[in-house]
Design an enzyme around this catalytic site. Structure first.
Site, mmCIF file in Angstrom:
data_model
loop_
_atom_site.group_PDB
_atom_site.id
_atom_site.type_symbol
_atom_site.label_atom_id
_atom_site.label_comp_id
_atom_site.label_asym_id
_atom_site.label_seq_id
_atom_site.Cartn_x
_atom_site.Cartn_y
_atom_site.Cartn_z
ATOM 1 N N CYS A 281 0.974 -1.086 -0.049
ATOM 2 C CA CYS A 281 -0.089 -0.195 0.004
ATOM 3 C C CYS A 281 0.864 1.238 -0.058
ATOM 4 C CB CYS A 281 -0.937 0.010 1.100
ATOM 5 S SG CYS A 281 -2.327 1.161 0.932
ATOM 6 N N HIS B 115 -3.604 -4.675 0.402
ATOM 7 C CA HIS B 115 -2.953 -5.467 1.826
ATOM 8 C C HIS B 115 -3.110 -6.914 1.546
ATOM 9 C CE1 HIS B 115 -2.263 -1.984 4.219
ATOM 10 N NE2 HIS B 115 -3.116 -1.184 3.304
ATOM 11 N N GLU C 284 -1.553 -9.090 3.538
ATOM 12 C CA GLU C 284 -1.781 -9.659 4.986
ATOM 13 C C GLU C 284 -3.241 -10.034 5.388
ATOM 14 O OE1 GLU C 284 -1.981 -5.072 5.683
ATOM 15 O OE2 GLU C 284 -0.897 -6.424 4.230
#
Length: 236
Positions: A108, A212, A214
């Site tokens: 990001c 993102h 994650e």
């Protein structure tokens, strides 16, 4: 060992004094991918020591922007929010990692810092710069996809994911605008053309994604983190 850059806040909330912060899922996702995460305080004088300790670097996101002066802009959009100390540290450790050809992953806002470190420029505020832009600051939760990206074939990102598209979350008002050769754009949003991913094919592993991974919203996300961890392990 994988270094992760932290966010920083002035006093208030968690502590009356300045403090560092990082969402747990950054570290948890890297651990699940087989890595050992280490959060790095913003100490530019220790960049060399940090780089001696780690095998790969993740530059994380945050609710702030890169100073436009750092990529040659002579004006600053009213929406731009700076964290100069964090940006100075991230640029210093990124440049050190790139000099060592250490695997790096920009996530990001981390992709935006990576782009600037590689000589690129940024769109300062998508709603004002991109006609008919999607809601890149998605209104739905970050744990859900906001839109789809198209992945360029014959890139590292395409080889990692094995996909032509991916569903991603979206939490940014800025984006990469230009990158110099040999850096390439490896992902974008078809609807408005906003750049969503970059990479430098001349390096061991140098990848940025505007979303993102994650959060593991799409299989591509897990593949990206596993590939980064594997590259760091091989480099170490």
């Amino acid at each position: 060992m994988l270094g992760l850059t932290a966010d920083a806040e002035e006093g208030g909330g968690y502590s009356a004094l300045p403090w560092y912060a990082l969402r747990q899922n950054y570290a948890g996702a890297l651990r699940a991918a087989g890595g050992v995460p280490l959060i790095l305080p913003h100490e530019p004088a220790l960049v060399g020591r940090y780089l001696d300790l780690i095998d790969g670097l993740v530059v994380t996101g945050g609710a702030f922007d890169v100073d436009p002066a750092l990529f040659g802009a002579d004006t600053r959009h009213a929406s731009v929010t700076l964290k100069a100390g964090r940006t100075d540290f991230e640029l210093a450790i990124l440049r050190g990692a790139l000099e060592r050809d250490m695997p790096v992953l920009g996530i990001c806002g981390g992709q935006q810092v990576l782009a600037v470190a590689l000589g690129g420029t940024l769109v300062q505020h998508i709603p004002d710069a991109v006609p008919n832009a999607l809601a890149h600051e998605q209104p739905n939760p970050r744990t859900e996809p906001g839109h789809t990206v198209t992945i360029r074939p014959d890139t590292l990102l395409a080889r990692i994911t094995g996909q032509a598209t991916a569903a991603v979350n979206s939490a940014h008002h800025q984006a990469v605008q230009t990158v110099p050769a040999p850096v390439v754009v490896n992902a974008w949003t078809e609807t408005d053309g906003v750049i969503e991913g970059i990479e430098d094919p001349t390096r061991r592993f140098c990848l940025g994604v505007q979303w993102h991974p994650e959060y593991a919203i799409d299989p591509a996300d897990t593949a990206i983190l596993r590939a980064f961890v594997a590259a760091a392990a091989a480099a170490g």
